[in-house]
Design a protein around this motif. Structure first.
Motif, short mmCIF file in Angstrom:
data_model
loop_
_atom_site.label_atom_id
_atom_site.label_comp_id
_atom_site.label_asym_id
_atom_site.label_seq_id
_atom_site.Cartn_x
_atom_site.Cartn_y
_atom_site.Cartn_z
N ASN A 242 35.59 33.49 33.40
CA ASN A 242 36.82 33.94 33.88
C ASN A 242 37.28 32.59 34.16
OD1 ASN A 242 35.24 33.86 35.86
ND2 ASN A 242 35.76 35.05 37.49
N SER A 243 37.04 31.94 33.50
CA SER A 243 37.27 30.49 33.75
C SER A 243 38.49 30.10 32.86
CB SER A 243 36.64 29.19 33.29
OG SER A 243 36.64 27.88 33.12
N VAL A 244 39.54 28.93 33.40
CA VAL A 244 40.57 28.53 32.12
C VAL A 244 39.60 27.76 31.30
CG1 VAL A 244 42.05 28.07 34.19
CG2 VAL A 244 41.25 26.34 33.76
N GLY A 245 38.91 27.24 30.77
CA GLY A 245 38.21 26.92 29.91
C GLY A 245 38.12 25.81 30.17
N LEU A 246 38.50 25.06 28.43
CA LEU A 246 38.86 23.69 28.40
C LEU A 246 40.28 23.23 29.11
CD1 LEU A 246 36.47 22.49 25.61
CD2 LEU A 246 36.11 21.86 27.76
N ALA B 269 42.43 20.97 38.98
CA ALA B 269 42.98 21.68 39.94
C ALA B 269 41.70 23.31 39.30
CB ALA B 269 43.59 22.42 40.53
N ALA B 270 41.19 23.26 38.17
CA ALA B 270 41.13 24.35 37.29
C ALA B 270 40.23 23.78 35.85
CB ALA B 270 41.02 25.83 37.46
N GLY B 271 38.94 24.87 35.68
CA GLY B 271 38.87 23.86 34.10
C GLY B 271 37.54 23.07 33.77
N HIS B 272 37.84 22.43 32.95
CA HIS B 272 37.03 21.91 32.49
C HIS B 272 37.37 20.51 31.96
CE1 HIS B 272 32.55 23.64 34.70
NE2 HIS B 272 33.29 23.85 34.29
N SER C 65 33.51 21.59 38.11
CA SER C 65 34.93 22.51 37.45
C SER C 65 35.59 21.61 38.42
CB SER C 65 34.65 23.73 37.89
OG SER C 65 34.28 23.54 39.07
N GLY C 66 37.62 21.91 38.31
CA GLY C 66 38.18 21.94 39.01
C GLY C 66 38.20 21.85 40.24
N TRP C 67 38.82 21.65 40.92
CA TRP C 67 38.49 21.46 42.87
C TRP C 67 38.59 22.03 43.74
CZ3 TRP C 67 42.97 21.85 45.53
CH2 TRP C 67 44.20 22.49 45.53
N TRP C 68 40.21 23.73 43.29
CA TRP C 68 40.13 25.15 42.72
C TRP C 68 39.18 25.80 42.21
CZ3 TRP C 68 45.25 26.32 45.86
CH2 TRP C 68 45.29 27.58 47.56
N ASP C 69 38.82 25.38 41.80
CA ASP C 69 38.56 26.78 40.04
C ASP C 69 37.99 28.00 40.27
OD1 ASP C 69 37.44 26.81 36.88
OD2 ASP C 69 36.01 27.48 38.35
N ASN C 70 37.73 28.57 41.87
CA ASN C 70 37.00 29.48 41.96
C ASN C 70 38.73 30.49 42.22
OD1 ASN C 70 34.53 29.77 41.50
ND2 ASN C 70 34.66 28.62 44.12
N MET C 71 39.69 29.44 42.34
CA MET C 71 40.87 29.98 43.21
C MET C 71 41.71 30.81 41.90
SD MET C 71 41.44 31.45 46.04
CE MET C 71 42.90 31.52 46.20
N ILE C 72 42.05 29.68 40.56
CA ILE C 72 42.73 29.68 39.48
C ILE C 72 42.20 30.38 38.78
CG2 ILE C 72 44.02 28.21 38.73
CD1 ILE C 72 44.39 26.39 40.81
N GLY C 73 42.37 31.43 37.40
CA GLY C 73 41.64 31.86 36.47
C GLY C 73 41.99 32.85 36.19
N PRO C 74 42.10 33.92 34.89
CA PRO C 74 41.27 35.38 34.50
C PRO C 74 41.54 36.20 36.19
CG PRO C 74 40.97 34.31 33.13
CD PRO C 74 41.05 33.57 34.19
N LYS D 115 41.29 35.74 39.43
CA LYS D 115 41.22 35.29 40.49
C LYS D 115 42.28 35.01 40.95
CE LYS D 115 37.81 31.66 38.55
NZ LYS D 115 37.41 30.61 38.12
N GLY D 116 43.44 34.39 42.27
CA GLY D 116 43.68 34.93 44.09
C GLY D 116 44.62 33.81 43.01
N PHE D 117 45.24 33.07 42.23
CA PHE D 117 45.88 33.10 41.28
C PHE D 117 45.54 32.96 40.00
CE2 PHE D 117 45.74 29.86 44.78
CZ PHE D 117 47.77 30.44 45.36
N ASP D 118 46.19 34.06 39.51
CA ASP D 118 45.41 34.67 37.81
C ASP D 118 46.90 34.25 36.60
OD1 ASP D 118 44.82 36.15 36.08
OD2 ASP D 118 44.96 38.27 37.58
N THR D 119 45.63 34.04 36.55
CA THR D 119 46.33 33.04 34.91
C THR D 119 46.64 34.01 33.88
OG1 THR D 119 43.97 32.36 33.56
CG2 THR D 119 46.15 30.92 34.98
N ASN D 120 46.15 35.06 34.55
CA ASN D 120 46.45 35.89 32.70
C ASN D 120 47.86 36.72 33.61
OD1 ASN D 120 44.40 36.86 32.14
ND2 ASN D 120 43.55 38.63 32.85
N ARG D 121 48.32 36.41 34.61
CA ARG D 121 49.89 37.03 34.83
C ARG D 121 50.77 35.45 35.53
NH1 ARG D 121 49.10 41.25 39.74
NH2 ARG D 121 52.18 41.63 38.87
N TYR D 122 49.79 34.71 35.71
CA TYR D 122 50.61 32.94 36.40
C TYR D 122 51.00 32.05 35.12
CZ TYR D 122 50.87 36.28 39.80
OH TYR D 122 50.93 37.22 40.98
#
Length: 375
Positions: free
Chosen positions: A4-8, A64-67, A75-84, A86-93
């Motif tokens: 569930n990481s945003v990846g690279l 903020a996220a990924g590598h 990883s980015g400083w808010w990696d646990n909050m940003i990604g598929p 997660k709180g800021f769901d990159t599948n939607r936002y």
């Protein structure tokens, strides 16, 4: 890498303004050209109405996220909050995070090259405000064709930017999440910033801001040590370190670092000098000191009448740098204007840093709020 990481991710740079047509700052001074380094996570929808802007705190940046590469251990400083998922769901936002002007991570700041001299700005860089940072972010969003943000979020100084956005450009913000922040810095917080800046400017290697290379490392390390104390709580410090000695069972009767807390703070200070610029620390803390909603927009009740966004305010029970009482001030101002507002105080022992540590709790809060915005 987690599923569930945003990846690279690859940072990008947006440049606006010029020497002939510069950005005019709140001080009346000008800046141009201006570089803004940013990263995006997820994909924009057709009308780009799913954009969420993330605003970073003092020592944060655009990553903020990924590598940045497959071997990147951090990883980015808010990696646990940003990604598929997660709180800021990159599948939607479509999540955007940019480095503030005045920083040292690629956006125009005191380490950048002054177009008139071909040398780093250093102290020739103009003092910037939170409002100036927001103005630069607006230029970036215009470039990215984001007419209105679905939401924006930030903690600490990031919260200052969220508030400034909601007040300065109310029509551009659909919802706003302000975490562990306030309408202004308290005198106590300004005092801690003052001590940090003094440690830097009194370091003989500062050279009135004209240092080469690493510069005032001792001063910057001390500033970070002082600042880091304010991010933690007494409960946490006692539980984690107490009066434990670092490597002995009796006192040495000298001035070496004997207590575990001493060694910890020294490590934090030294590590900070590896990744941050001393002059940037001066500029950013000064911008924080200047931030004051009432000074810019009038009394809070009057100021918050401007807000059009649905707002979420989050505070933490053990945060003494931005205590819950300061958050409640803003919530009351919103309620007095019959504005849609949600508020939660999270019970946590982690102090001000809780929004970077207890991300599982924050994920539930943020996810629920963003769902509500959609409804």
């Amino acid at each position: 890498m987690e599923s569930n990481s945003v990846g690279l991710v690859t940072p990008r740079t947006f440049t606006f303004g010029s020497v002939e047509e510069p950005m005019v700052l709140e001080s009346g001074r000008t800046l141009g050209p201006v570089d803004i380094v940013y990263e995006t996570y997820g994909e924009p929808n057709a009308d780009r109405s799913n954009a969420i802007l993330i605003c970073h705190a003092l020592s944060g940046d655009h990553h903020a996220a990924g590598h940045h590469d497959p071997h990147d251990r951090r990883s980015g400083w808010w990696d646990n909050m940003i990604g598929p998922g997660k709180g800021f769901d990159t599948n939607r936002y479509w999540v955007i995070c940019s480095n503030i002007i005045g920083g040292c991570k690629g956006s125009t700041g005191p380490v950048s090259i002054h177009p008139a001299t071909g040398e780093p700005y250093r102290l020739a860089f103009p003092v910037v405000t939170i409002g100036d940072m927001v103005e630069a972010q607006k230029r970036l969003l215009d470039h990215l064709q984001v007419r209105r943000l679905y939401s924006m979020a930030g903690g600490s100084m990031g919260g200052f930017q969220v508030l400034e956005w909601a007040l300065r450009y109310p029509e551009r913000v659909r919802s706003a999440i302000c975490i562990a922040s306030a309408a202004r810095l308290s005198a106590q917080a300004i005092a801690f910033n003052t001590v940090g800046r003094s440690a830097i400017t009194r370091d003989p290697e500062w050279h009135a801001g004209g240092y080469e290379g690493r510069g005032p490392e001792q001063g910057l390390a001390t500033a970070r040590m002082v600042g880091h104390i304010t991010y933690l709580s007494e409960i946490l410090l006692d539980a984690k370190f107490g009066r434990r000695l670092q490597s002995a069972d009796r006192f040495c009767y000298n001035f070496t670092n004997e207590f575990a807390i001493e060694s910890y703070l020294n490590y934090k200070g030294s590590a900070f000098t590896e990744r941050f610029d001393a002059n940037s620390y001066l500029y950013i803390t000064k911008a924080m000191d200047y931030f004051d909603i009432s000074r810019s927009y009038g009394p809070l009740k009057q100021a918050f009448a401007r807000v059009a966004a649905r707002c979420l305010f989050v505070s933490y029970s053990s945060d003494w740098l931005f205590p819950t009482s300061q958050t409640k001030e803003m919530v009351r101002a919103m309620l007095c204007n019959s504005k849609p507002v949600s508020f939660i105080e999270v019970d946590s022992p982690y102090g001000h840093d809780a929004f970077l540590v207890e991300e599982e709790k924050l994920t539930r809060i943020v996810s629920g709020f963003l769902e509500g915005v959609a409804r």
